[in-house]
Design a protein around this motif. Structure first.
Motif, PDB file in Angstrom:
ATOM      1  N   ALA A  14      32.347  83.540  34.374  1.00 30.48           N
ATOM      2  CA  ALA A  14      32.263  82.189  34.045  1.00 30.48           C
ATOM      3  C   ALA A  14      32.421  82.067  32.303  1.00 30.48           C
ATOM      4  N   GLY A  15      33.248  81.088  32.150  1.00 32.85           N
ATOM      5  CA  GLY A  15      33.547  80.905  30.822  1.00 32.85           C
ATOM      6  C   GLY A  15      35.031  81.541  30.066  1.00 32.85           C
ATOM      7  N   ALA A  40      38.969  75.905  48.177  1.00 33.52           N
ATOM      8  CA  ALA A  40      37.815  76.683  48.515  1.00 33.52           C
ATOM      9  C   ALA A  40      37.301  76.883  49.729  1.00 33.52           C
ATOM     10  N   PRO A  41      36.495  77.935  50.187  1.00 37.38           N
ATOM     11  CA  PRO A  41      36.059  78.344  51.559  1.00 37.38           C
ATOM     12  C   PRO A  41      35.315  77.090  51.895  1.00 37.38           C
ATOM     13  N   GLY A  42      35.705  76.518  53.255  1.00 34.17           N
ATOM     14  CA  GLY A  42      35.196  75.586  53.891  1.00 34.17           C
ATOM     15  C   GLY A  42      35.411  74.066  53.363  1.00 34.17           C
ATOM     16  N   LEU A  85      36.222  78.584  32.591  1.00 34.78           N
ATOM     17  CA  LEU A  85      36.151  78.485  34.230  1.00 34.78           C
ATOM     18  C   LEU A  85      34.692  78.560  34.484  1.00 34.78           C
ATOM     19  N   LYS A  86      34.481  78.055  35.636  1.00 35.75           N
ATOM     20  CA  LYS A  86      33.194  77.827  36.331  1.00 35.75           C
ATOM     21  C   LYS A  86      33.345  78.392  37.555  1.00 35.75           C
ATOM     22  N   PRO A  87      32.067  78.954  38.302  1.00 39.73           N
ATOM     23  CA  PRO A  87      31.981  79.402  39.471  1.00 39.73           C
ATOM     24  C   PRO A  87      32.398  78.339  40.642  1.00 39.73           C
ATOM     25  N   GLU A  88      32.364  77.230  40.513  1.00 37.01           N
ATOM     26  CA  GLU A  88      33.188  76.066  41.412  1.00 37.01           C
ATOM     27  C   GLU A  88      34.301  75.911  41.280  1.00 37.01           C
ATOM     28  N   ASP A  89      35.078  76.762  40.473  1.00 37.74           N
ATOM     29  CA  ASP A  89      36.483  76.771  40.388  1.00 37.74           C
ATOM     30  C   ASP A  89      37.253  77.752  41.195  1.00 37.74           C
ATOM     31  N   GLN A 117      44.506  83.977  44.545  1.00 39.71           N
ATOM     32  CA  GLN A 117      42.964  83.648  44.515  1.00 39.71           C
ATOM     33  C   GLN A 117      42.452  83.539  42.971  1.00 39.71           C
ATOM     34  N   VAL A 118      41.612  82.731  42.836  1.00 36.34           N
ATOM     35  CA  VAL A 118      40.865  82.692  41.503  1.00 36.34           C
ATOM     36  C   VAL A 118      39.359  82.820  41.965  1.00 36.34           C
TER      37      VAL A 118
END
Length: 122
Positions: A14-15, A40-42, A85-89, A117-118
């Motif tokens: 992150a960051g 994102a998955p799902g 960047l954030k985990p939700e990205d 994949q990121v």
């Protein structure tokens, strides 16, 4: 129709920052609007950013101010610079090409890459 190949994905914290690239085949690249989507998955595939043939840009609210889309028509390449960047990205990022002006509707994109994949860890 153009063929698209993405690259540049990876695992970051992150960051951090990443730059994705999308190389296109074909002599008419400059006439296409080029966009990035992610899935994102799902979750459903969602719009991230677009750059039109006249270099106008548009961003999803979730990435505005952090991501920058650009293109180099001499290299038949579109880029996505991703900062803060954030985990939700975390997602698979897809490059896509359209002849519809400034659309963000996935059904109006005729060509898609295979995705890169990121993953953003917290």
């Amino acid at each position: 129709q153009v063929q698209l190949v993405e690259s540049g994905g990876g695992l970051v914290q992150a960051g951090d920052s990443l730059r994705l690239s999308c190389a296109a085949s074909g002599r008419t690249f400059s006439g296409y609007g080029m966009a990035w989507f992610r899935q994102a998955p799902g979750k459903e595939r969602e719009f991230v950013a677009i750059i039109t043939s006249d270099l106008s840009t548009n961003y999803a609210d979730s990435v505005s101010g952090r991501f920058t889309i650009s293109r180099d028509n001499a290299k038949n390449t579109v880029y996505l610079q991703m900062n803060s960047l954030k985990p939700e990205d975390t997602a698979i990022y897809y490059c896509a090409a359209t002849l519809f002006f400034a659309t963000i509707n996935p059904s109006e994109f005729r060509s898609w890459g295979q995705g890169t994949q990121v993953t953003v860890s917290s």
